[in-house]
Design an enzyme around this catalytic site. Structure first.
Site, PDB file in Angstrom:
ATOM      1  N   ASP A 194      12.251 -12.033  12.847  1.00  0.00           N
ATOM      2  CA  ASP A 194      11.956 -13.468  12.809  1.00  0.00           C
ATOM      3  C   ASP A 194      11.001 -13.888  13.921  1.00  0.00           C
ATOM      4  OD1 ASP A 194      13.657 -13.838  10.591  1.00  0.00           O
ATOM      5  OD2 ASP A 194      15.401 -14.062  11.901  1.00  0.00           O
ATOM      6  N   ARG A 195      10.129 -12.990  14.295  1.00  0.00           N
ATOM      7  CA  ARG A 195       9.126 -13.238  15.333  1.00  0.00           C
ATOM      8  C   ARG A 195       9.727 -13.534  16.698  1.00  0.00           C
ATOM      9  NH1 ARG A 195       6.731 -10.738  11.859  1.00  0.00           N
ATOM     10  NH2 ARG A 195       4.613 -11.264  11.181  1.00  0.00           N
ATOM     11  N   MET A 196      10.980 -13.144  16.891  1.00  0.00           N
ATOM     12  CA  MET A 196      11.613 -13.276  18.203  1.00  0.00           C
ATOM     13  C   MET A 196      11.342 -11.994  18.988  1.00  0.00           C
ATOM     14  SD  MET A 196      12.892 -16.276  18.471  1.00  0.00           S
ATOM     15  CE  MET A 196      14.120 -16.177  19.767  1.00  0.00           C
TER      16      MET A 196
END
Length: 216
Positions: A194-196
């Site tokens: 999740d682009r974390m």
């Protein structure tokens, strides 16, 4: 044009997160670990790095070069000192490189100042190159400058091929040599779900290296 929309190209980054406890205290020690893992993963040319320099006009410029060595003092690469990047680095020794290891969801950024390597180290590395690469260094004396066509380059190469016998050492051109990028900042990026993403930056201070986590 029947091409995939770039905005729809997405790749999930799955896998274990990167934590501060996973990192070495010094950046080049951590780089050594990650470079070894990149090499073992089967990546094509894991030593390829995008080098950015600053032109005398102030315009930044990037190109891909090959790292040819590293140790606790930094990264080493070789080039024609009279090339566009060679002249830019002579005028402004600040530089930044990125290793784009996206296939293993990692990248490394190294920023700092470059310094020229000495003749002994330059000669040693040049002597280790294949003869064809040595001749290519002579043929590309005017690197980054316009040439008439490929035929001109081939004529230069064939001409230098006759200067030295096949069993004779090819000397290093005086305009060809290496740089060492001495890091003042090193960032390790690892893709997260999740682009974390996980990002850790090493910064050099008077008291030594400081490590801090960055927002993705």
């Amino acid at each position: 044009m029947d091409h995939q929309n770039p905005a729809e190209l997405r790749k999930p980054y799955l896998g274990a997160p990167l934590r501060r406890r996973d990192l070495a205290d010094r950046p080049m020690a951590q780089f050594h670990v990650w470079f070894g893992e990149a090499h073992e993963s089967g990546l094509a040319e894991p030593n390829a790095m995008v080098l950015s320099s600053v032109e005398p006009s102030g315009m930044p410029r990037s190109r891909t070069v090959l790292m040819k060595g590293y140790d606790a003092t930094g990264l080493r690469f070789f080039t024609n000192y009279t090339s566009r990047k060679g002249r830019a680095l002579a005028a402004d020794p600040r530089a930044c490189v990125v290793f784009p290891w996206h296939a293993i969801r990692r990248q490394v950024l190294v920023a700092g100042r470059v310094e020229r390597l000495g003749d002994e180290e330059n000669d040693l590395y040049f002597a280790s190159r294949p003869r064809g690469s040595q001749l290519g260094a002579w043929a590309s004396e005017r690197q980054s400058r316009p040439v008439a066509d490929r035929a001109e380059l081939d004529r230069l190469y064939r001409g230098f091929d006759t200067v030295w016998r096949a069993d004779e050492p090819v000397p290093r051109p005086s305009y060809w040599g290496g740089f060492r990028l001495v890091p003042s900042e090193v960032e390790f990026w690892q893709g997260g779900e999740d682009r974390m993403h996980d990002r850790f930056r090493y910064l050099w201070t008077d008291g030594g290296w400081v490590v801090e986590r960055l927002a993705p």
